[in-house]
Write a protein that holds these residues in place. Sequence first.
Motif, PDB file in Angstrom:
ATOM      1  N   THR A 135      -4.291  -4.667   2.084  1.00  0.00           N
ATOM      2  CA  THR A 135      -4.517  -5.918   1.281  1.00  0.00           C
ATOM      3  C   THR A 135      -5.582  -6.526   2.148  1.00  0.00           C
ATOM      4  O   THR A 135      -5.556  -6.674   3.246  1.00  0.00           O
ATOM      5  N   ASP A 214       9.629 -12.038  -2.660  1.00  0.00           N
ATOM      6  CA  ASP A 214       8.844 -11.080  -3.543  1.00  0.00           C
ATOM      7  C   ASP A 214       8.628 -11.621  -4.673  1.00  0.00           C
ATOM      8  O   ASP A 214       9.462 -11.799  -5.533  1.00  0.00           O
ATOM      9  N   ASN A 216       7.544 -10.012  -7.241  1.00  0.00           N
ATOM     10  CA  ASN A 216       8.212  -8.835  -8.015  1.00  0.00           C
ATOM     11  C   ASN A 216       9.384  -8.543  -7.846  1.00  0.00           C
ATOM     12  O   ASN A 216      10.002  -7.427  -8.126  1.00  0.00           O
ATOM     13  N   LYS A 241       1.541 -12.195  -3.626  1.00  0.00           N
ATOM     14  CA  LYS A 241       2.638 -11.453  -4.171  1.00  0.00           C
ATOM     15  C   LYS A 241       3.692 -11.170  -3.224  1.00  0.00           C
ATOM     16  O   LYS A 241       5.050 -11.094  -3.713  1.00  0.00           O
ATOM     17  N   PRO A 260      -2.356  -8.984  -3.230  1.00  0.00           N
ATOM     18  CA  PRO A 260      -1.878  -7.762  -3.782  1.00  0.00           C
ATOM     19  C   PRO A 260      -2.581  -6.574  -3.082  1.00  0.00           C
ATOM     20  O   PRO A 260      -3.537  -6.746  -2.511  1.00  0.00           O
ATOM     21  N   GLU A 261      -1.898  -5.230  -3.010  1.00  0.00           N
ATOM     22  CA  GLU A 261      -2.463  -4.147  -2.375  1.00  0.00           C
ATOM     23  C   GLU A 261      -3.749  -3.545  -3.233  1.00  0.00           C
ATOM     24  O   GLU A 261      -3.668  -3.602  -4.438  1.00  0.00           O
ATOM     25  N   GLN A 266       2.996  -1.566  -5.096  1.00  0.00           N
ATOM     26  CA  GLN A 266       3.692  -2.643  -4.689  1.00  0.00           C
ATOM     27  C   GLN A 266       4.504  -2.725  -3.555  1.00  0.00           C
ATOM     28  O   GLN A 266       4.573  -1.740  -2.855  1.00  0.00           O
ATOM     29  N   TYR A 267       4.800  -3.721  -2.902  1.00  0.00           N
ATOM     30  CA  TYR A 267       5.383  -4.121  -1.526  1.00  0.00           C
ATOM     31  C   TYR A 267       6.724  -3.496  -1.630  1.00  0.00           C
ATOM     32  O   TYR A 267       7.327  -3.975  -2.641  1.00  0.00           O
TER      33      TYR A 267
END
Length: 514
Positions: A135, A214, A216, A241, A260-261, A266-267
């Motif tokens: 990232t 997180d 997400n 994120k 974000p990556e 996603q992490y």
Amino acid sequence: GGWIMMLYAVLHHRLLNRKFFVSRKIVATFAIPSLLAAYLVIFGIIALLMRTFSLEMDFVVKWLLIASGIITAMALAFSRKIRRRIHFYISTHFYVNKYEYRDEWLALSEELQGALSEKEVVNALHKVLSESLYTNGIYIWLGNPDKGYTLFSTPDNPGEPGCLPAPRRAGTEKKVSDFSAGLSDLQKKHFQIHTTITIDDPLVPYLQSHPFFDLNEKDPDTAWHGVHQTDGKLFTALELKLLSPVTAGNQLIGLIGLGPEYTGGQYGHDDFDLLTVLGSQTASALLAVQMADKLAHARERQAWNRLSAFVLHDIKNAATMLSMLRENAPEHIHEPEFQQDMLELVDDALRRMGRVEQRLLTLKDEITPRFEDIELCSALHTCCRQMQVKLPGVNIELHCTGELPVKSDRELLFSILENILLNGFQAGGNSIHLNVNKDTARKQIEVEISDNGEGIAEELLPHALFEPFKTLKKVGSGIGLWQVQRMVTSLGGSISAANNPAGGARFTIILPGG
């Protein structure tokens, strides 16, 4: 067929991360040259086959393939983002874990070597995170739960407290103070929200009890929703994120925010574990830096206190002399000899006050004497006579015969004797004897000073009374004898103390003699 099956087993079961371990850095290092080599080999095979079957490769196609190879090679050589994507692909497809935690831990340990400030520690963390994670958005806050947390490092300004990256549309890098110069109060407040996380922000207690936040999160709880509702603007403005705490035990020292990556992924738990390891290591380094800073401030305060004690000690000695002069003045003011002694004492007090600045030099590690050739017995007789005037109620006797030429500092000798005689007087002594003897064999001169006062407390013998601020007297700074020892040492001598069997204190000074 056997080689194909073995290759399939390695790729399918990710055996590179099992008993036979190959560093992903090595794999990534050889992956790019291998791809280029494979491209050239394939290109050569195609050309050989076409020549074998008398086929001609179109000129445009041939140079298109060559140009494509050159462009690809240059992109792989100069584009860090492409190389990192290849590294990401290798890490996620051929290894069980996304990161080599040992390598990242060692990298941060190396970066932290010699870090003496919070800025250097944060710079080290930012550098390792930027080289490990996939990232470009890395933000670091520092602070504590009592005062809140300040944005300390951003992608554009690593290690710069209170800075924000410039808006993406502007394409510039500015500190928030510069960027917000032309903004309205409401806009400035909006940007200030992003640079600080206050103590009442629900994000603080959340990260104190959770290993990460997180955005997400698949199964968010009530606390997660509270943080998301309160800090939604923060996440949106910085495109965050994931947030992870920087903790040492239960102490939350800082926060790490990630954008974000750029791989589109996603992490996951690999990222959480990496941030936990590096965050804990960074927290320890930050605590060490903060403790060193507090210790430096404590030493500064101690130096100021010691400075005040030295000044007060010199002023106290002068004030003591003037006070005794004032007590004896009504009875002896009409005597011409007393008047002469009074003028000398006043002059001495004035000189002493003028030397206060020079006395402060005793705070330094060494005292530099001004050596000169003097006759010791004569110098001591002069000193005792002056002290007899200052201490009229004390009988001072000096036993020093013959001539004792020495190379010494007259003023330091006077200060040494003055401090010891005053100590004897303040301990209740009314009779002080000085005996001077020469040891020809050792080329030393011994000056023994005895009084009939209260003596020295046993807990201060034999060395504690020469330490700074060590005293059991109700009135005293505890630095007089420490100064005496340092002055004697600067003259090349030594001093010791003991109690007389019959009562009182005894100081023995050894000076180098001719």
